[in-house]
Every structure is written in C-alpha cells, then in structure tokens.
Design an enzyme around this catalytic site. Sequence first.
Site, PDB file in Angstrom:
ATOM      1  CD  GLN A  99      57.949  47.270  34.799  1.00 44.33           C
ATOM      2  OE1 GLN A  99      58.584  48.193  35.312  1.00 44.33           O
ATOM      3  NE2 GLN A  99      57.270  46.400  35.523  1.00 44.33           N
TER       4      GLN A  99
ATOM      5  CB  CYS B 180      54.061  37.900  36.291  1.00 39.71           C
ATOM      6  SG  CYS B 180      53.256  37.999  37.878  1.00 39.71           S
TER       7      CYS B 180
END
Lengths: 151, 414
Positions: free
Chosen positions: B211, B372
């Site tokens: 990210q 996740c």
Amino acid sequence: MDQNLRELYQEIILDHSRHPRHFGALAEANHVAEGHNPLCGDKVKVYLKVDENDRIADVAFEGKGCAISVASASLMTELLQGRSVGEAERMMGGFLHLVKGEDGPGLDSEDKERLEVMAGVSAFPMRVKCATLAWHAMKAALDGENAARTE
Amino acid sequence: MNAEPKKATSYDVSALRRDFPILSREVHGKKLVYLDNAASAQKPKRVLDAMSAFMTSEYANVHRGVHYLSGVATERYEEARVRVQRFLNAGYSGEIIFTKGGTEAINLVAESYLATRIEPGDEIVLSVMEHHSNIVPWHFLRERHGAVLKWVEVSDLGELDPADVARAITGKTKLVAISHMSNVLGTKTALDEITRLAHAKGIPVMADGCQGAVHGIIDVQALDVDFYALTGHKLYGPTGVGVLYAKRAHLKAMRPYQGGGEMIREVTRANVTYADAPMRFEAGTPPIVQAVGLAAALDYLDSVGREVAAAHEIALARTAQKRLKEMNRIRIFGESRDKGPIISFEAIGIHAHDLATILDREGVAVRGGHHCAQPLMERFQVAGTARASFALYNTYEEVDALVAAVGEARRVFG
C-alpha cells in the site's frame, strides 16, 4: 432499491437475522459441527439432538455472521424440527438447488414455500456460500465431522 | 502528510478518468464507483497499450537468445528493472528483483534470507496490523524452524509507536517485519524511525510496501530499510508482477529462492553453481510483459505526480471519513495522524458483507470482510469491516455516492 436486492433482504430474512429462531447451544445435542466461511468471517455452530429412530428431536445454532447466513440458519432450524435424518439430507440437496437458481429435487411443496424467501440469493452468486453455510455444518454434524467450510 | 491538504486546483480528475477505460462502465445499471483500490487498482490505457505494443512487435524470451527480438525484449525488461530502481531510489538496479507479486517478495525473504538464520527460539517482531502476506511467511518459520513471533500492538486509533517496536526487540530478534501502510487502518508507519531504532540494535527490517508504495514518494535509501516489497497491480500495473528491493549486501549472502533456468551459472550431474543477484532470484522465464506494464504504470503515476495524486486521494478520504462519521451508528477504524486514503468502517448492526452487497447494487465497489488481517480484526473485536479505498481517479461525486449508498443500507436494515 432494485428488485433483486428487495428480494434478498425482504422482511422475513431481516426478521430471522435480527431474531434468529432456536438460537443458542443445545445441552443434549449428540451431533455438533461448526461452519466457517473464511472469506467473510461467517461462523455458525449447529447442534442436533437425533433420537434412536433417527429423528431430529431438536436442532439449534449459534453464530455470528451476515444477515443471509444467520437467517438461513434460523430458517433451517425451524424446518428441521422433527424431521428424519434422511429427510434433512434430501432437503439440503433441494436447498442448494434453490439458492443456485436451479431446478432440482429435495424440497416438497410446503418446504419450498417456507424456504422460498431464500431463492433471492440466486441473484447474488457471491452470497450463496453465506446461505449454505448452516446446512453444510448440519450435514457435517450428522456425518460425525466437527467442521464444515464454504469458500 | 500532517497538514490539511488543499484541493489541488489544477488536478483535472475528469481528464485522468478518461485515461482509465473501465471507469466509464456501469454495474447493475449504475455508474461504477470503484472504491476497492487497496485490493487492486484499475489500469490506464497507457499500461494496456504498452503491454500490447510490446507483445505485438517486441516480444521474445529474455536473456537467453542471440536473435534480435530476444535482445529487444531483454532491453525492455532490464529497462523496467531500472525504472523500478528509479521509482524507489534504490542504489543499484541489481537490488531490484522481479517476483510474481508482493506476497512472493516477502516469502522470498523468509525463505532465502531468514530461514537459514533462524534457530529455535529466535524471534521475529511484527505488528498486529500486518497483512497475512507479512504474517504467514513468518508463521512458516515458526512451524518449520521454531521461530517465535513477537507482536507489537497498535493503539485504539491504529497508531504504531516506533518505541514499542524497539521495546519488542531482544537478544533473540532476527528481523522486524512491518507494514509501510496498513491496508485496513490506512496507518502510515514511521518506517524511517522504526528502521533507525531496529538498526541501532543490529536488526534488519522487512517492510511491506504494497500500500505504501502507491501513495507518495518512496526512497528506500533514505528509509534505509533492508527489504521492501511492493506489487504491480496496486500501482496501476498488471497482475503477475511484484518487486523485492533488497540491499545488495544481503542479496550476496542469500541462498536462491526457486531453482531453474536463468538463475544458474553451471549445472552438472553432480553440482550446480548460481548466478549473482538479481538473476539468482529470478528463476525461469520472468514476468516480462508484466514488467513492461509495470514500468509504464510507474511512468503514468509520475506523469500525474505521486505527491499530487496522494494529496488528492487523502483529501477525498478525509472528506469521506468526515461524512461517514456524521451519520448515525458508524464506527471508523483507524484514525492515525498520518493516514493513507483507506477508510475501514462499520455500520453498526449491519454485517460488512451485507453492507458491501447493498453498496454493490448502487454501483459502489468496496470490500467487506477481514481484508487478510485477521489478527487486526481480533484486536478490534470485529469479524470484519467495510473498506473504501481511494485512487488518483476517484472524485468527490463518488464520495457522495458512497455516503448515499451507506444511507440506503441503513434504510434497509434499520
């Protein structure tokens, strides 16, 4: 809200998900299994008390999950009360057809009517596993297994 | 970015959206409002064209051939490697290893670097907000080599204190594995500070940048991290390609990850010798087309401007967060001071899966579930959250659509 969504989240399903029937552990259960949908975190534990004539004397469930999974479990426990093990397994087959939008045997007309509310799931293929989780757990319990998973 | 970002007046998001063909499509008869960018980003035409053009006129297998196309393809692939080096400001292109994704990059470090250094009882420090890709490889080492996982908590706001990471380090620590930006909370960690503290104790740092690499400028030399993983498909590139950046001193001492062609020097019946990095860690035919696509994606992102794009995304996310908070019975997860454009939230009484379904029918794509990150879900005592995540092409109208759709869900569920 579109028609499909309206069917999926109709009053009966919302009601069952908010006020699930036969909710809570069954002390005298002789068949227990957990169901887990790891994709979204739905968890269900199905308790069955099967008598010596292979009849489901009592069935209940515990669990946390989306409205579809909880409503489906609740409807299942209502329907399975007093049914034979063989009937339960047949009905599962019929339920799987129903939520996939397929034609198929397993549910008599009265059962079909009562489970018809779940037919809307067929328009949401990503949610079928939520609807079938409790049934898979029920089957696992009857088969003497501890756990079922739908992914 | 601590200051309130100004809406960049010259940021022409409509023009940018025209670069992304898929954004003009409808779903369920509604305009697509794609807010699942933390899961994966859409691809600009430039990336599609670059890959297509490459396959149309320059494609061949790389490294092995003598013929013209093989030479051209090899040039393109190695140019992509240099492009990634520039993107990360790595010191050497040999420190850039192409993998099939971010997950593989982290697994490579676990297998090739750490597995040979773990004695039973040795410790790996990681945060409770890690993605499974930065957890499970370390669980493997626990299962297979007796490693011990030491968990660093995050605050209720989702902040990670570098001092807590430092405190978790003992004489048995072998690695600190930490996220650059949480895919659930949006928390941007003080990676430079964490690395400084870890290095002061002689411990290397593995950063999950899947990210973090998407929002803002990344300088791996300034960060001084030992390992940095990122993935192409979140960076507006294709699936099937990721990157492991690793300091060359480490790579020199690391055993191979996968065995096969390209990564060898000599193979005999009795023996095999291995190539130097980066080739040693790229067995078989690499993701050639995908690497070309990734290079084009990085070019695209830099043409928009990474900081400009990040400022836009964060302003959108802040607006969305503010408006969600104004609604009744909404809980926001993660409100760190330094936060990326990722909003995890709960509509209390509505399961994330149901919420995401209703949003979907309004054309709004968000993710619902555990993302996740099950240990993080457990820490916040939820089964799952809904997550809206913003990219350079999202708009304020889309924030409106998100908020309206959440309102619709509330009408259905009460």
